[in-house]
Design a protein around this motif. Structure first.
Motif, short mmCIF file in Angstrom:
data_model
loop_
_atom_site.label_atom_id
_atom_site.label_comp_id
_atom_site.label_asym_id
_atom_site.label_seq_id
_atom_site.Cartn_x
_atom_site.Cartn_y
_atom_site.Cartn_z
N ARG A 114 14.82 -15.70 10.95
CA ARG A 114 14.68 -16.92 10.18
C ARG A 114 13.34 -16.98 9.44
O ARG A 114 12.65 -18.00 9.44
N LEU B 67 28.42 -6.24 3.62
CA LEU B 67 27.23 -6.75 2.92
C LEU B 67 26.76 -5.71 1.91
O LEU B 67 27.01 -4.52 2.08
N LEU C 190 18.56 -8.23 6.52
CA LEU C 190 19.18 -8.81 7.71
C LEU C 190 18.20 -9.07 8.87
O LEU C 190 18.19 -10.17 9.42
N LEU D 289 23.89 -14.79 7.35
CA LEU D 289 23.97 -13.80 6.29
C LEU D 289 25.23 -12.95 6.46
O LEU D 289 25.91 -12.60 5.51
N PHE D 290 25.50 -12.62 7.72
CA PHE D 290 26.68 -11.82 8.00
C PHE D 290 27.92 -12.68 8.27
O PHE D 290 29.00 -12.40 7.77
N SER E 226 19.31 -17.76 6.82
CA SER E 226 18.75 -18.08 8.13
C SER E 226 19.67 -17.56 9.22
O SER E 226 20.85 -17.88 9.28
N GLY E 227 19.09 -16.71 10.03
CA GLY E 227 19.81 -16.20 11.19
C GLY E 227 20.99 -15.34 10.80
O GLY E 227 21.03 -14.71 9.76
N ILE E 228 21.98 -15.38 11.67
CA ILE E 228 23.12 -14.48 11.55
C ILE E 228 24.05 -14.89 10.42
O ILE E 228 24.95 -14.15 10.05
N ALA F 263 16.22 -12.09 8.08
CA ALA F 263 17.06 -13.30 8.13
C ALA F 263 17.34 -13.68 9.58
O ALA F 263 17.33 -14.86 9.94
N LEU F 264 17.54 -12.68 10.41
CA LEU F 264 17.80 -12.96 11.83
C LEU F 264 16.62 -13.67 12.47
O LEU F 264 16.79 -14.51 13.35
#
Ligand code: ADP
Ligand code: MG
Lengths: 666, 256
Positions: free
Chosen positions: B113, B99, B107, A273-274, A269-271, B110-111
């Protein structure tokens, strides 16, 4: 061309260099001020009766200070060389000779040091007067501090500058050489979970056990005078804290982030991941620095705690030795009263209390023996009518309780257990008495312990000797002249008591003698005639002020050092790391999210050490504050430290974000 | 018509040092078009793409996409719009080294959501479409440059952008990798009906487009439409480049 290269790399890292230079010049300024205050003529004139004490202390302190500042410079200076690693390697690829690159690194360091010294000396000149005035203010000396810098000091400062800069530059040049020799790129830290997780667990166990030991310490500390247990506990706590913290950092910080990273619902979820990966990588690099800062913060807090309680203890000891500015007994009150009339002393308050002296016998637990001695008795209501400061450090009693006041074997640690079964000649036995150490009228006014008893008990008890104590407070001192004091010297001893101990207390007697017996016998006690604070008060205040000055200076310097180390660690990202942030921005991550990552990194870096340091410094409080609630002042001192530390966190976030944003615009 | 660029201009710097990067450009792009923007280095291609993709604001003029004037939006709304409707491919790939391939590709989702199921679904589809399934657990620095650009393309396309911006996507690639990438981009353009805006100074790359506009010194110089034959189109582009001068076929671009 080389000038250009140096100029460019200096301006590339200017935020970081600015912080480093400020921290260094702060240290240099303090060093210079300490050095020059020591032999300033103002100090010499204003504080002449401290003799060379101030000079010695400031000299020692300034050397100590210089030493630690130098270590700081070596350590932090290395950050900058590391930061330029890629740059240096590129220079070499472009065909620049090694010695040229090393020379560039050498001069870069030398220039930065020179600037730091220049600013530091300016700070010293500007703030010397201010610091001098502050010192005088804290010491409560009314004297104008004149600016002063001797040629000797200047020459010394110059030498220190030359030598330290040379050494630092050589060290950084050597570091550069080592970089050029082994060229391997970014070293990837191996994770080795099988090692980290058990290590982390063991660290947690150590930290927890240290906390448990701290709780025991709260209880056991009072036994320090006769038991080795508290010292063993302190030693254990220190070792367990230091190693436990490192193991927890080493094992758990990355593990926690790793687990969160593996949890898809969080990391997808959101940033996140990084950001978990990024944070993990940064933490890996900084573990030993975080640890270092944690332990030093804990040390700083512990030092502040020691200093505070040490000062408290000395203060308390002084207060109970001299509660009145002048004290007398029935034999000397007339003479002293007369002398006071002759001097133009302004009496602020005068007190008088009747006391009875009688013989007692009891078993003393602390000395583990039977004691027979004369004791001074005072009634509860008389005790209560004295100024509050006499009772402040004694346990509270009510009208039915007994309070035994006795000398203290150590200034730090009180034996506050109760005394039992005290036999008094021709009076009922005292079953239980609380123990205190603060004598009304001052400890030197008494030849032995004292007992506060209920009014009725006092009225009904017989006495071997009757006496009356007198005490005065003045506005601006007692104004007694040297001549008067000389005359009063003859009244120092009021009378002598020769005790004839028989097998039973009822048969024992006290014989009062006006003249000192020729032969000193074990059973002869002296009643003092008068007690005067005089110069001691002034000296005490000045010593306290000086102490405060030095402690404050050192703790602020330590704070600046720690804060700037963390800030610099955050600022000096690898190129690689800042490229990643820039990439995020390019693929459409909002600025506020990137700011969030940096804020989180910053918060973690600053929060972790202070939290662990606070947990550890709890033990330092335990060593002094046992039994009672944690004192308000210690909480204030800690809060002050945390606020200053937090300010570093905020500044570091601002500067860090500014730096990243600048890179984005490129 | 999907994108309408109306009389935009952009200066960099001030007063005497001012660079007029874009001087009054107007342009229209249709749904599903594959538009090439050509010109020598420094012509203003990147600046133009940045403005259309709302990464930069023009000094004058309007940019209207699907009837919405983007220049009127606040920064925040622009960013949101960008994230939902646009994808980007850069010459330098802009992949995150820390990554792995899969994480890089997902990404953008995911950003936003997106939920886990959708993420897996879209990821698998994208990897199949671009034929890079076997790369999914690799680290970025284990990939060849061509593979990296395809991964970057997968990332740009995973949230089904309506418009794909590609700034010199083949600039770092050898000709074989470039051909593979361009074939994929063309396929995506046909299959997903994605509108594509691609800046390049390379005639071969431009020959994959359906239409090419030439800009020089910040103005549109001319435009050519693909006649349906790539070799012929390539010839036309080369000729046009000669006419413009300055930007030659073998020039090595150093701008990114
Ligand atoms: N951020 C900037 N600041 C100043 N000048 C810029 C900036 N970005 C681009 N330029 C200038 O604008 C012109 C167009 O640049 P650009 O759009 O990058 O060209 P292209 O991508 O076609 O090579 C160039 O002259 C360049 O120097
Ligand atoms: Mg460009």
């Amino acid at each position: 061309m080389y000038r250009k290269i140096i100029k460019r790399s200096l301006s590339n890292m200017r935020d970081s260099y600015l912080i480093y230079i400020l921290a260094c010049s702060f240290a240099i300024g303090i060093y210079g001020i300490l050095l020059s205050i020591g032999d300033s003529p103002s100090v010499y004139i204003a504080l002449h009766w401290w003799d060379s004490f101030i000079y010695d202390i400031t000299n020692i302190m300034s050397s100590l200070f210089a030493f630690f500042a130098f270590i700081y410079m070596i350590y932090v200076g290395g950050f900058f060389v590391k930061q330029q690693r890629n740059e240096f390697l590129t220079f070499e690829k472009l065909g620049m000779q090694r010695w040229v690159i090393i020379t560039i690194s050498f001069f870069q360091t030398a220039i930065v040091q020179a600037v730091a010294w220049l600013i530091g000396l300016m700070l010293m000149l500007v703030f010397q007067k201010f610091m001098g005035m502050l010192l005088f203010y804290l010491m409560q000396v009314h004297f104008n501090f004149g600016m002063y810098l001797s040629w000797d000091d200047l020459w010394l400062i110059f030498q220190v500058f030359l030598i330290s800069t040379l050494i630092l530059s050589v060290i950084n040049a050597i570091k550069t050489m080592r970089i050029l020799q082994k060229k391997q790129r970014r070293t990837i830290v191996k994770t080795r979970w099988w090692l980290r997780i058990p290590a982390g667990l063991f660290g947690v166990v150590l930290l927890l056990s240290a906390q448990v030991a701290t709780l025991y310490l709260f209880k056991d500390m009072r036994t320090i005078s006769y038991s080795s247990r508290p010292l063993m506990e302190v030693a254990y706590i220190m070792v367990a804290d230091i190693f436990g913290t490192y193991l927890v950092y080493y094992g758990f910080l990355p593990t926690i982030l790793n687990v969160m990273e593996k949890m898809r619902s969080v990391s997808y979820s959101g940033i996140n991941l990084f950001s978990f990966k990024y944070m993990k990588e940064r933490l890996f690099q900084n573990i030993s620095i975080l640890w270092f800062v944690t332990e030093l913060s804990a040390l700083a807090l512990a030092l502040l705690t020691f200093c505070y309680f040490g000062y408290q203890a000395v203060h308390q000891n002084y207060n109970s030795a001299y509660p009145f500015e002048l004290a007398a007994n029935k034999d000397t009150v007339k003479v002293i009263g007369g002398e006071l009339k002759k001097s133009d002393a302004k009496v602020k308050g005068s007190y008088k209390t009747d006391v009875k002296i009688n013989l007692v016998s009891y078993y003393s637990k602390s000395s583990q023996s039977y004691i027979r001695q004369p004791m001074t008795f005072m009634s509860y209501s008389d005790y209560k009518s004295l100024p509050k400061r006499m009772r402040k450090y004694n346990p509270k009693i009510n009208g039915h309780e007994f309070l035994k006041i006795d000398y203290n074997s150590s200034i730090m640690y009180h034996n506050d257990s109760k005394e039992h079964d005290i036999e008094v000649k021709d009076a009922p036995m005292i079953q239980t008495a609380k123990q205190g150490h603060s004598f009304p009228y001052g400890s030197s006014m008494h030849f032995g312990p004292m007992m506060i008893v209920p009014n009725k008990y006092y009225k009904n008890m017989p006495s071997e000797v009757k006496d009356t104590f007198y005490g005065w407070d003045f506005k601006k001192g007692d104004r007694l002249s040297k001549q008067q004091l000389h005359k009063l010297g003859n009244y120092r001893d009021a009378y002598y008591m020769k005790v004839d101990f028989k097998s039973s207390l009822a048969d024992s007697t006290i014989e009062v003698m006006k003249k000192e017996p020729n032969k000193y016998e074990a059973a002869t006690y002296t009643q003092a005639g008068f007690l005067r604070q005089g110069n001691l008060k002034k000296q005490f205040r000045q010593g306290g002020g000086f102490y405060l000055f030095i402690v404050a200076l050192f703790s602020i310097a330590l704070l600046v050092a720690l804060g700037s180390v963390l800030t610099l660690r955050i600022l000096l990202r690898d190129d690689y790391q800042s490229t990643q942030l820039r990439t995020l921005q390019k693929i459409g991550v909002e600025e506020s999210e990137i700011k969030g990552i940096i804020r989180r990194e910053n918060t973690l870096t600053f929060l972790i050490p202070i939290v662990f340091a606070l947990i550890q410094s709890f033990a330092a409080i335990a060593m002094f504050d046992f039994g009672r609630h944690i004192s308000k002042n210690i909480v204030l001192i800690y809060a002050g430290y945390i606020i200053l530390y937090g300010m570093f966190g905020v500044i570091s976030f601002q500067v860090s974000w500014r730096g990243v944003k600048q890179k984005f615009k490129l | 018509m999907q994108i309408a660029v109306k009389n935009i201009s952009k200066d960099f710097g001030r007063k005497r040092n001012a660079v007029h990067a874009i001087k009054d450009i107007s342009l229209e792009v249709d749904h599903g078009e594959f538009l090439g923007i050509m010109g020598p280095s420094g012509a203003g291609k990147t600046t133009l793409l940045n403005m259309i993709s709302t990464n930069e604001r023009p000094d004058h003029g309007q940019i209207v996409i699907d009837g919405l004037d983007l220049t009127q939006l606040h920064d925040r709304d622009q960013a949101k719009y960008r994230r939902n409707k646009m994808g980007f491919i850069y010459q330098s790939f802009e992949l995150l080294d820390s990554l792995n391939v899969k994480e890089n590709v997902i990404l953008p989702l995911a950003l936003n959501r997106a939920n886990k199921k959708l993420i897996e679904e879209r990821f698998n589809y994208m990897m199949q479409l671009l034929n890079i399934e076997k790369l999914s657990d690799r680290a970025i620095d284990e990939l060849s440059l061509g593979q990296r650009q395809i991964v970057a393309a997968a990332r740009a396309l995973i949230n089904r952008p309506e418009i794909l911006f590609a700034d010199e996507p083949t600039g770092s690639l050898d000709s074989k990798s470039a051909t593979i990438l361009l074939n994929y981009i063309q396929m995506v353009n046909e299959k997903e009906k994605t509108t594509i805006l691609m800046a390049t100074h390379d005639a071969f790359t431009a020959s994959y487009c359906s239409r090419v506009v030439f800009i020089k010194d910040g103005v549109i110089f001319s435009e050519i439409v693909n006649p349906g034959n790539r070799d012929k189109f390539f010839e036309q582009i080369i000729n046009m480049q000669r006419t413009i001068g300055g930007g030659d076929y073998f020039n090595v671009s150093k701008n990114y």
